[in-house]
Design an enzyme around this catalytic site. Structure first.
Site, PDB file in Angstrom:
ATOM      1  N   ASP A   1      35.484  40.980  76.530  1.00 56.59           N
ATOM      2  CA  ASP A   1      34.788  39.913  75.436  1.00 56.59           C
ATOM      3  C   ASP A   1      35.178  40.062  74.531  1.00 56.59           C
ATOM      4  O   ASP A   1      34.629  39.585  73.460  1.00 56.59           O
ATOM      5  CB  ASP A   1      33.070  40.790  75.300  1.00 56.59           C
ATOM      6  CG  ASP A   1      33.172  42.537  74.105  1.00 56.59           C
ATOM      7  OD1 ASP A   1      34.643  42.331  73.770  1.00 56.59           O
ATOM      8  OD2 ASP A   1      32.663  42.864  74.119  1.00 56.59           O
TER       9      ASP A   1
ATOM     10  N   GLU B   1      30.884  37.931  70.640  1.00 56.89           N
ATOM     11  CA  GLU B   1      31.416  38.888  72.500  1.00 56.89           C
ATOM     12  C   GLU B   1      30.569  38.144  72.995  1.00 56.89           C
ATOM     13  O   GLU B   1      31.438  38.611  75.024  1.00 56.89           O
ATOM     14  CB  GLU B   1      31.719  40.184  71.474  1.00 56.89           C
ATOM     15  CG  GLU B   1      32.895  40.673  70.731  1.00 56.89           C
ATOM     16  CD  GLU B   1      32.648  40.706  69.591  1.00 56.89           C
ATOM     17  OE1 GLU B   1      31.660  40.324  69.097  1.00 56.89           O
ATOM     18  OE2 GLU B   1      34.172  40.802  68.631  1.00 56.89           O
TER      19      GLU B   1
ATOM     20  N   HIS C   1      33.593  46.891  62.332  1.00 56.62           N
ATOM     21  CA  HIS C   1      34.512  46.505  61.608  1.00 56.62           C
ATOM     22  C   HIS C   1      34.112  44.947  62.834  1.00 56.62           C
ATOM     23  O   HIS C   1      34.939  43.638  62.031  1.00 56.62           O
ATOM     24  CB  HIS C   1      36.566  46.538  63.188  1.00 56.62           C
ATOM     25  CG  HIS C   1      35.662  46.663  64.780  1.00 56.62           C
ATOM     26  ND1 HIS C   1      36.027  45.563  64.865  1.00 56.62           N
ATOM     27  CD2 HIS C   1      35.563  47.085  65.300  1.00 56.62           C
ATOM     28  CE1 HIS C   1      35.508  45.248  66.399  1.00 56.62           C
ATOM     29  NE2 HIS C   1      35.399  46.964  66.787  1.00 56.62           N
TER      30      HIS C   1
ATOM     31  N   HIS D   1      40.209  50.028  60.087  1.00 61.20           N
ATOM     32  CA  HIS D   1      40.410  48.767  61.152  1.00 61.20           C
ATOM     33  C   HIS D   1      42.110  48.187  59.852  1.00 61.20           C
ATOM     34  O   HIS D   1      41.710  47.828  58.988  1.00 61.20           O
ATOM     35  CB  HIS D   1      39.631  48.319  61.800  1.00 61.20           C
ATOM     36  CG  HIS D   1      39.711  47.022  62.429  1.00 61.20           C
ATOM     37  ND1 HIS D   1      40.514  45.870  62.363  1.00 61.20           N
ATOM     38  CD2 HIS D   1      39.429  47.061  63.693  1.00 61.20           C
ATOM     39  CE1 HIS D   1      40.418  44.814  63.196  1.00 61.20           C
ATOM     40  NE2 HIS D   1      39.856  45.577  64.350  1.00 61.20           N
TER      41      HIS D   1
ATOM     42  N   ARG E   1      32.817  41.315  63.745  1.00 58.44           N
ATOM     43  CA  ARG E   1      32.469  39.836  62.489  1.00 58.44           C
ATOM     44  C   ARG E   1      31.282  39.638  62.056  1.00 58.44           C
ATOM     45  O   ARG E   1      31.703  39.440  60.910  1.00 58.44           O
ATOM     46  CB  ARG E   1      33.144  38.977  63.629  1.00 58.44           C
ATOM     47  CG  ARG E   1      34.300  38.569  63.175  1.00 58.44           C
ATOM     48  CD  ARG E   1      34.734  37.186  64.623  1.00 58.44           C
ATOM     49  NE  ARG E   1      36.366  37.605  64.692  1.00 58.44           N
ATOM     50  CZ  ARG E   1      37.013  36.421  63.728  1.00 58.44           C
ATOM     51  NH1 ARG E   1      36.705  35.798  63.308  1.00 58.44           N
ATOM     52  NH2 ARG E   1      38.353  36.629  64.408  1.00 58.44           N
TER      53      ARG E   1
ATOM     54  N   GLU F   1      34.823  45.934  83.458  1.00 60.45           N
ATOM     55  CA  GLU F   1      33.884  45.695  82.544  1.00 60.45           C
ATOM     56  C   GLU F   1      33.372  44.998  82.420  1.00 60.45           C
ATOM     57  O   GLU F   1      32.333  44.603  81.499  1.00 60.45           O
ATOM     58  CB  GLU F   1      33.843  45.771  80.898  1.00 60.45           C
ATOM     59  CG  GLU F   1      33.076  46.783  79.882  1.00 60.45           C
ATOM     60  CD  GLU F   1      33.750  47.315  78.634  1.00 60.45           C
ATOM     61  OE1 GLU F   1      34.393  48.492  78.624  1.00 60.45           O
ATOM     62  OE2 GLU F   1      33.185  46.452  77.672  1.00 60.45           O
TER      63      GLU F   1
HETATM   64  C1  UD1 Z   1      39.244  41.845  68.339  1.00 60.22           C
HETATM   65  C2  UD1 Z   1      37.783  41.630  69.010  1.00 60.22           C
HETATM   66  C3  UD1 Z   1      36.964  42.268  68.958  1.00 60.22           C
HETATM   67  C4  UD1 Z   1      37.100  43.906  68.736  1.00 60.22           C
HETATM   68  C5  UD1 Z   1      37.586  43.883  68.010  1.00 60.22           C
HETATM   69  C6  UD1 Z   1      38.608  45.647  68.510  1.00 60.22           C
HETATM   70  C7  UD1 Z   1      37.717  38.929  69.370  1.00 60.22           C
HETATM   71  C8  UD1 Z   1      37.083  37.312  68.640  1.00 60.22           C
HETATM   72  N1  UD1 Z   1      36.752  39.836  68.573  1.00 60.22           N
HETATM   73  O1  UD1 Z   1      38.189  41.633  66.728  1.00 60.22           O
HETATM   74  O2  UD1 Z   1      35.809  42.058  69.917  1.00 60.22           O
HETATM   75  O3  UD1 Z   1      36.009  44.688  68.606  1.00 60.22           O
HETATM   76  O4  UD1 Z   1      39.138  42.513  68.395  1.00 60.22           O
HETATM   77  O5  UD1 Z   1      39.077  46.284  67.341  1.00 60.22           O
HETATM   78  O6  UD1 Z   1      38.194  38.711  70.149  1.00 60.22           O
HETATM   79  N2  UD1 Z   1      45.113  42.694  62.630  1.00 60.22           N
HETATM   80  C9  UD1 Z   1      45.975  42.686  62.129  1.00 60.22           C
HETATM   81  N3  UD1 Z   1      46.581  44.232  62.938  1.00 60.22           N
HETATM   82  C10 UD1 Z   1      46.348  44.738  63.907  1.00 60.22           C
HETATM   83  C11 UD1 Z   1      45.280  44.032  64.501  1.00 60.22           C
HETATM   84  C12 UD1 Z   1      43.916  43.433  63.600  1.00 60.22           C
HETATM   85  O7  UD1 Z   1      46.567  43.080  60.999  1.00 60.22           O
HETATM   86  O8  UD1 Z   1      46.861  45.085  64.716  1.00 60.22           O
HETATM   87  C13 UD1 Z   1      44.021  41.791  61.579  1.00 60.22           C
HETATM   88  C14 UD1 Z   1      44.687  40.620  61.376  1.00 60.22           C
HETATM   89  O9  UD1 Z   1      44.690  40.310  59.890  1.00 60.22           O
HETATM   90  C15 UD1 Z   1      43.988  40.129  62.151  1.00 60.22           C
HETATM   91  C16 UD1 Z   1      42.256  41.074  61.961  1.00 60.22           C
HETATM   92  O10 UD1 Z   1      42.749  42.004  61.953  1.00 60.22           O
HETATM   93  O11 UD1 Z   1      44.051  38.118  61.875  1.00 60.22           O
HETATM   94  C17 UD1 Z   1      41.623  40.252  62.663  1.00 60.22           C
HETATM   95  O12 UD1 Z   1      41.791  40.485  64.337  1.00 60.22           O
HETATM   96  P1  UD1 Z   1      40.864  39.710  65.520  1.00 60.22           P
HETATM   97  O13 UD1 Z   1      41.351  40.018  66.771  1.00 60.22           O
HETATM   98  O14 UD1 Z   1      41.237  38.425  64.924  1.00 60.22           O
HETATM   99  O15 UD1 Z   1      39.958  40.644  65.281  1.00 60.22           O
HETATM  100  P2  UD1 Z   1      38.827  42.416  65.878  1.00 60.22           P
HETATM  101  O16 UD1 Z   1      37.700  42.081  64.198  1.00 60.22           O
HETATM  102  O17 UD1 Z   1      39.962  42.999  65.324  1.00 60.22           O
HETATM  103  N1  UDP Z   2      39.891  53.984  67.990  1.00 57.87           N
HETATM  104  C1  UDP Z   2      41.353  54.398  67.960  1.00 57.87           C
HETATM  105  N2  UDP Z   2      42.012  54.782  66.761  1.00 57.87           N
HETATM  106  C2  UDP Z   2      40.837  54.705  65.514  1.00 57.87           C
HETATM  107  C3  UDP Z   2      39.475  54.010  65.800  1.00 57.87           C
HETATM  108  C4  UDP Z   2      39.362  53.645  67.436  1.00 57.87           C
HETATM  109  O1  UDP Z   2      41.417  53.978  69.139  1.00 57.87           O
HETATM  110  O2  UDP Z   2      41.274  54.492  64.502  1.00 57.87           O
HETATM  111  C5  UDP Z   2      39.539  54.394  69.890  1.00 57.87           C
HETATM  112  C6  UDP Z   2      38.466  53.965  69.964  1.00 57.87           C
HETATM  113  O3  UDP Z   2      38.222  55.534  70.872  1.00 57.87           O
HETATM  114  C7  UDP Z   2      38.034  53.130  70.929  1.00 57.87           C
HETATM  115  C8  UDP Z   2      38.029  52.477  70.747  1.00 57.87           C
HETATM  116  O4  UDP Z   2      39.642  52.527  70.020  1.00 57.87           O
HETATM  117  O5  UDP Z   2      38.187  53.752  72.179  1.00 57.87           O
HETATM  118  C9  UDP Z   2      37.446  51.733  70.346  1.00 57.87           C
HETATM  119  O6  UDP Z   2      37.917  49.741  69.174  1.00 57.87           O
HETATM  120  P1  UDP Z   2      37.216  49.117  68.661  1.00 57.87           P
HETATM  121  O7  UDP Z   2      36.521  50.007  68.163  1.00 57.87           O
HETATM  122  O8  UDP Z   2      38.516  48.718  67.641  1.00 57.87           O
HETATM  123  O9  UDP Z   2      37.163  47.757  69.282  1.00 57.87           O
HETATM  124  P2  UDP Z   2      35.693  47.513  70.505  1.00 57.87           P
HETATM  125  O10 UDP Z   2      34.539  48.413  70.977  1.00 57.87           O
HETATM  126  O11 UDP Z   2      33.843  47.611  69.100  1.00 57.87           O
HETATM  127  O12 UDP Z   2      35.809  46.705  70.937  1.00 57.87           O
END
Ligand code: UD1
Ligand code: UDP
Length: 369
Positions: A97, A133, A206, A239, A208, A119
């Protein structure tokens, strides 16, 4: 001629659940497997690729600090189109999602390339929760040709929406496949040594829709509990979202029984889960992993698309208010019987063969054409 399957993913959880599918497809000699990562995440994606030893053919490297949904969607549509024109795959596989999944599926639709959704069928039917999502997964399922539903309930949702039964396959969740390879008895880590002798609480957050006040409420509740219960220690791999990091540091730094650390790689995280007493999270994937490990989870959200874990008794939805989180957390620490009930291991997400099943189904369905 070999059939070509292009898997596209971009965030940590998608990678954790798609790498087993990549591995299963790579075992099929009549399939050419192409991996494209969007790079919606950077460091957190790289950690997973390294653990599973998956080497993408393409990395769109779109991540920007504090990226908006517009940034992600536009960048993927733009770059992924070029990859599709070049590769002309027989099918695109997307996961879950995220905005990566939505934008990639849309690009496939625009180019008339079939889409398989791993999924598929999870729903809250509330477009604001989780946001964005719930929109993403419903939108992907409008476009999808092959639905890989993790549970019967997910299949039911799809049938209710009028999707054709012959296109829906209940496979279990590929996260169980991943878990089989990561959890190890002899695993050690210095942070676990630090928590030795205490009840270890693992924390992640984490979403949004929780950024801002809800996140601060959760953190305050957790801080209060940590002060009241001297036998707990909390580990929080934060995160990389700067908004989350700033709030966590402001609210939680300074408490010497709360350890704030960098995101753990998935092998570490799964082993931390398996050693923890209970988990507090707003994550989706953790709600699927915890029942398989028999670890109680307090879900800091107002809705969940994973009612299977609630039914199994492992998850409790506690909302995001300071009082709600505080009361539920306290209750679970105090009430041994309730704790025992929640930690009864029940895994509603299959037997860890989802990836092999997906590979076999694709071969059969694409082979017919
Ligand atoms: C995204 C997904 C969410 C998922 C989550 C898993 C969308 C809209 N959101 O949310 O569904 O649950 O990933 O973690 O698709 N950043 C870094 N390095 C990284 C990753 C993120 O610096 O490796 C920072 C960046 O500033 C980035 C911000 O995190 O702009 C947010 O990342 P983004 O993918 O937009 O949203 P998530 O909250 O991670
Ligand atoms: N996870 C990880 N390292 C961390 C926190 C979570 O590898 O420090 C793994 C966790 O086991 C799970 C996945 O990341 O498989 C969940 O990701 P996240 O919470 O970022 O996203 P969501 O599942 O909410 O989309």
């Amino acid at each position: 001629m070999k059939m070509k399957v292009l898997l596209v993913f971009g965030t940590r959880p998608e990678a954790i659940k798609m790498c087993p599918v990549v591995k299963a497809l790579e075992q099929c000699k009549d399939v050419e497997t192409v991996v494209c990562v969007t790079g919606q995440h950077r460091e957190m994606l790289a950690q997973v690729l390294q653990v599973f030893d998956v080497k993408p053919r393409y990395d769109l490297a779109i991540m920007k600090e504090r990226q908006t949904l517009f940034d992600i969607t536009i960048a993927i549509l733009d770059h992924f189109r070029t990859i599709l024109e070049q590769e002309k795959p027989d099918v695109i596989l997307v996961h879950g999602d995220t905005t990566t999944a939505f934008a990639s599926a849309l690009a496939g639709f625009y180019m008339n390339i079939p889409v398989g959704h791993v999924e598929a069928g999870l729903r809250t039917y509330n477009l604001q929760s989780p946001y964005p999502e719930e929109f993403n997964r419903q939108a992907v399922d409008i476009i999808t040709n092959y639905y890989f539903a993790p549970t019967e309930l997910a299949k039911k949702n799809l049938l209710k929406e009028g999707k054709k039964e012959e296109d829906i396959f209940v496979t279990g969740n590929t996260v169980i496949d991943a878990l089989k390879t990561t959890v190890r008895k002899e695993y050690r880590h210095e942070a676990l040594d630090w928590a030795e002798g205490s009840r270890l609480i693992l924390l992640t957050a984490h979403r949004r829709e929780n950024l801002g006040e809800p996140l601060r409420h959760m953190f305050r509740a957790i801080n209060r509990i940590c002060t009241e219960f001297e036998d707990i220690k909390i580990i929080y791999p934060i995160h990389m979202n700067p908004a989350v990091r700033a709030a966590a540091k402001e609210e939680l730094a300074g408490n010497d029984r709360i350890k704030l650390i960098e995101p753990l790689d998935v092998l570490d995280f799964h082993n931390f889960m398996s050693r923890s007493y209970l988990i507090l999270t707003d994550s989706g994937g953790i709600q699927e992993e915890a029942p398989a490990m028999g670890k109680p989870v307090l879900v800091m959200r107002d809705t969940t698309e994973r009612p299977e874990g609630i039914e199994a008794g492992t998850l409790k939805l506690v909302g995001t208010s300071e009082n709600g989180v505080y009361t539920a957390f306290r209750e679970l620490l105090d009430n041994k019987a309730e704790y025992e009930k929640m930690s009864k291991a029940v895994n509603p997400y299959g037997d860890g063969t989802a990836s092999e099943q997906i590979a076999a189904i694709l071969k059969e369905r694409l082979g017919r054409k």
